[in-house]
Design an enzyme around this catalytic site. Structure first.
Site, short mmCIF file in Angstrom:
data_model
loop_
_atom_site.label_atom_id
_atom_site.label_comp_id
_atom_site.label_asym_id
_atom_site.label_seq_id
_atom_site.Cartn_x
_atom_site.Cartn_y
_atom_site.Cartn_z
N CYS A 62 0.95 -1.25 0.01
CA CYS A 62 0.10 -0.10 -0.05
C CYS A 62 1.01 1.26 -0.02
O CYS A 62 2.32 1.13 0.02
CB CYS A 62 -1.11 -0.03 1.01
SG CYS A 62 -0.41 0.14 2.92
N THR A 101 2.06 3.19 2.27
CA THR A 101 2.79 3.60 3.52
C THR A 101 3.29 2.10 4.05
O THR A 101 4.19 2.23 4.66
CB THR A 101 2.17 4.27 4.55
OG1 THR A 101 1.00 3.27 4.85
CG2 THR A 101 1.81 5.75 4.31
N GLY A 102 2.49 1.30 3.55
CA GLY A 102 2.89 -0.07 4.08
C GLY A 102 2.39 -0.40 5.51
O GLY A 102 2.45 -1.50 5.94
N GLY A 112 -0.93 0.19 6.62
CA GLY A 112 -2.08 -0.52 6.75
C GLY A 112 -1.98 -1.85 6.31
O GLY A 112 -2.89 -2.64 6.90
N HIS A 155 16.03 -12.66 11.27
CA HIS A 155 15.51 -12.52 12.79
C HIS A 155 14.17 -12.98 13.17
O HIS A 155 13.70 -13.40 14.40
CB HIS A 155 15.92 -11.29 13.54
CG HIS A 155 17.32 -10.87 13.37
ND1 HIS A 155 17.81 -9.89 14.17
CD2 HIS A 155 18.44 -11.63 13.12
CE1 HIS A 155 19.26 -9.77 14.12
NE2 HIS A 155 19.50 -10.82 13.48
N ARG A 187 4.83 4.20 -1.92
CA ARG A 187 5.32 5.51 -2.33
C ARG A 187 6.79 6.03 -1.40
O ARG A 187 7.33 6.85 -1.72
CB ARG A 187 4.37 6.39 -1.39
CG ARG A 187 2.90 6.45 -2.02
CD ARG A 187 2.02 7.42 -1.43
NE ARG A 187 0.88 7.47 -2.27
CZ ARG A 187 -0.40 7.56 -1.65
NH1 ARG A 187 -0.68 7.29 -0.52
NH2 ARG A 187 -1.37 7.41 -2.47
N ARG A 207 18.76 -18.26 18.54
CA ARG A 207 18.24 -17.51 19.80
C ARG A 207 16.78 -16.99 19.26
O ARG A 207 15.87 -16.43 19.97
CB ARG A 207 19.02 -16.33 20.41
CG ARG A 207 19.37 -15.46 19.27
CD ARG A 207 20.53 -14.60 19.87
NE ARG A 207 20.82 -13.37 19.01
CZ ARG A 207 21.57 -13.44 17.78
NH1 ARG A 207 22.02 -14.67 17.53
NH2 ARG A 207 21.75 -12.16 17.11
C1 RB5 Z 1 -4.04 5.12 0.41
O1 RB5 Z 1 -4.19 6.55 -0.04
C2 RB5 Z 1 -3.18 4.83 1.33
O2 RB5 Z 1 -4.01 5.24 2.51
C3 RB5 Z 1 -2.77 3.43 1.77
O3 RB5 Z 1 -2.22 3.21 0.65
C4 RB5 Z 1 -1.98 2.95 2.67
O4 RB5 Z 1 -0.55 3.88 2.84
C5 RB5 Z 1 -2.49 3.00 4.01
O5 RB5 Z 1 -1.96 2.41 4.87
#
Ligand code: RB5
Length: 145
Positions: A67, A69-70, A72, A100, A111, A134
């Site tokens: 997504c 930001t990764g 969500g 790990h 993005r 470990r």
């Molecule tokens: C979409 O705009 C954005 O919110 C989604 O891709 C993601 O970053 C959510 O965590």
């Protein structure tokens, strides 16, 4: 090896690059979408849940979720009992997520990853083994009831 992959609209392009690369290298890919490249916006849970569920159910060995930001996608993935999802954005952190944490899902922030780094991250994810030792007892302490 079966790999499940899914993204929202922000990850469609990277999803296709990853998918083509993995298919060329002999992986079987199950693509849960999103598929439309024409700017339509979608809700990431609608695509990440089915992707991750396939890993959790043992149908796919690994999952790749994407997504913007990764975050969500990682939050959703880590709701599932058998999933250890790592948010990764470079080779080093990807390598350590395998060594790990025995990550079986990586969450990519579309993005914030440069195109030149993308397939390098994917290569590292698949070629790095869990270090055991470990780290085994530590990952065994992750689950809650
Ligand atoms: C979409 O705009 C954005 O919110 C989604 O891709 C993601 O970053 C959510 O965590």
């Amino acid at each position: 090896m079966i790999v499940a992959i899914g993204s929202d609209h922000t990850g469609v392009y990277y999803k296709y690059l990853i998918k083509n690369f993995l298919i060329k290298n002999g992986y079987k890919i199950i693509d849960f979408g999103f598929h439309n490249k024409n700017g339509k916006q979608v809700d990431y849970p609608d695509f990440i849940h089915p992707t991750v569920k396939h890993v959790n159910d043992g149908i796919a060995t690994f999952g790749i979720v994407i997504c913007g930001t990764g975050n969500g996608a990682a939050m959703i993935a880590n709701k599932y009992k058998k999933i250890r999802a790592a948010l990764v954005w470079n080779k080093e952190i990807t390598c350590l997520a395998r060594k790990h944490n025995d990550a079986n899902v990586i969450s990519l922030p579309a993005r914030f990853i440069k195109k030149n780094d993308l397939l390098e991250i994917i290569k590292i994810f698949f070629k790095t083994d869990f270090d055991e030792g470990r780290h085994r007892k530590r990952i065994e302490k992750i689950p809650i009831n």
